[in-house]
Design a protein around this motif. Structure first.
Motif: not given
Length: 488
Positions: A183-187, A216-218, A267-269
């Motif tokens: 809920a707090v970071v994209p993973l 995510v490494p961003v 979408i990122y993964w």
């Protein structure tokens, strides 16, 4: 028959045991509520009385009128309960009787204490990792965990080289932690399990569960080059974008138009991309002139900023014009951090496909404050940290220096961005402020002569209204413990 004869002939307490056994774990001081729930209850409390009454099987056949404890020695391992019951024995005849039930407190170790005694203290672990060069993401994640008290069910927290491990005694607590992180970071995460033991008689098995979480490494202030297909799917955005914020999605901005977009974790993964450059690769520029262009998006104002490298300032006349979103906060004479694309060589396929003629020479990221606080002046605020166990024996000196640098950069992020520090609990550091004032008194006159007009009046600082008082409970001795302390 009279009442006394009825009592002699009829015993309404028949079928109700006069003695029972309850189990108590001496390590965690909890009582067993069958079949397998351990509850916390003090002597002569309502919770303990409820637990004792549930142990009596025949109590549902009569009407319970009153129940209470009879005082016993705390070390006697005996609990006595006085019960008053009623029951209809003949037609329209209700008999009331008072009797005692004695409970024997038997020692039994609960499952959690058994695992701790056997050095098998966890049943599920959440391994959080991020493949970046700094720890700023984990520092921010640590503050979010502390603010929402998401670590309350952990049995241990261990800091590793690339992340943090959270250990839990129950699988449900680990699942709850993974849901909070999502809920707090994209993973993304995957689950694995390991068989510990199996009981062939009851067909039950004991497993250990591992949740591998990859963030995510961003990170914030990273420069990214979106894949062409992803940029087209998001409405024809420019491929060269700046990361402005990280929540449960990646927030990106085109510094030439102030257009923003969000990249969700799924979408990122599906189409992953790596950052071109991170905050470690930013260099400092001197602002020569600012020409506002008009478009305003929230707190950002589009402007053409004339800058020169601080390393070249005074040596040559190299000047760059960068279109930036910092037109509202930059003034001639300020310093700003940015990426130098004219001299950089990125190992990125998407960046190599871009038209070099259309790329800017400089991408400005954030305003910098070169006049930092003096070494003898500490911050008047502080943040809390998790009680982590370090996996390695002792960090090397360069590793320790890197950790301190990441912490300093994170503290500057809190100071410089009001929206960022609104998500973090900040506490007053009165002792640090007092020590800093005493240390600065000896060099106040020298600092005034050396600084003069160079001290920045707009240096970002945190007001007292944004700070919280840290609650401390100090019990120096038995004489200092009052009623309020005992209740707490």
């Amino acid at each position: 028959m009279c009442v006394n004869c009825i009592r002699n002939e009829v015993d309404i307490t028949e079928g109700i045991p006069k003695q029972a056994t309850i189990h108590w774990c001496k390590n965690c001081e909890r009582y067993l509520q069958p079949p397998g729930i351990w509850v916390t209850a003090t002597l002569e409390s309502r919770e303990l009385l409820t637990l004792c009454l549930k142990k009596l099987k025949g109590l549902n056949k009569v009407r319970l009128v009153d129940a209470g404890f009879i005082w016993t020695e705390p070390h006697s391992r005996r609990i006595k309960v006085k019960l008053t019951i009623q029951k209809e024995v003949f037609a329209n005849t209700i008999l009331q009787q008072i009797f005692e039930v004695e409970y024997v407190v038997s020692g039994q170790q609960c499952d959690e204490c058994t695992r701790m005694a056997a050095q098998n203290t966890w049943k599920a672990v959440v391994q959080v990792r991020q493949k970046v060069e700094h720890k700023r993401t984990f520092l921010y994640l640590e503050q979010l965990i502390l603010k929402h008290n998401a670590h309350k069910d952990t049995t241990n927290i261990k800091e590793t080289k690339d992340g943090i491990d959270f250990y839990y005694g129950q699988r449900g607590h680990a699942v709850k932690m993974v849901e909070f992180l999502a809920a707090v970071v994209p993973l993304k995460y995957k689950t694995s399990e390991q068989l510990i033991s199996t009981d062939i008689h009851t067909s039950t098995s004991n497993y250990k569960f591992t949740y591998s979480v990859e963030i995510v490494p961003v990170c914030r202030d990273d420069l990214v080059a979106l894949p062409k297909k992803l940029a087209n799917n998001m409405g024809g955005f420019s491929q060269l974008l700046l990361c402005t914020r990280i929540s449960n999605s990646i927030h990106l901005m085109d510094t030439n138009t102030l257009n923003t977009c969000e990249v969700a974790h799924n979408i990122y993964w599906r189409t992953p991309f790596l950052p071109l450059a991170s905050s470690k690769g930013m260099i400092e520029y001197y602002v020569l002139d600012v020409e506002p262009l008009g478009p305003v998006r929230g707190k950002h104002v589009l402007a053409d900023v004339h800058v020169a490298r601080m390393t070249d300032f005074g040596r040559n006349d190299d000047e760059y014009i960068a279109r930036s979103h910092l037109g509202a906060i930059l003034n001639p004479g300020d310093t700003v951090l940015g990426y130098d694309l004219s001299r950089s060589n990125f190992n990125n396929e998407e960046f190599d496909k871009l038209d070099r003629q259309s790329l800017p020479d400089v991408v400005l990221v954030r305003k910098s404050y070169p006049v930092r606080r003096k070494k003898n002046k500490q911050r008047q605020w502080k943040i809390q940290q998790l009680g982590k166990e370090v996996d390695e024996m002792l960090p090397r000196k360069q590793d320790q220096a890197k950790i301190e640098h990441d912490m300093e950069m994170f503290m500057r992020d809190i100071e410089e961005d009001p929206e960022f520090r609104a998500t973090v609990n900040i506490f007053k550091a009165q002792q640090a402020a007092t020590a800093a004032a005493a240390a600065a008194a000896t060099t106040q006159s020298a600092d005034a002569l050396s600084d003069g007009e160079d001290e920045e009046e707009d240096f970002p600082d945190i007001s007292l209204e944004e700070m919280m008082d840290e609650m401390q409970i100090n019990l120096d001795g038995p004489d200092d413990v009052g009623e309020d302390d005992e209740m707490m």
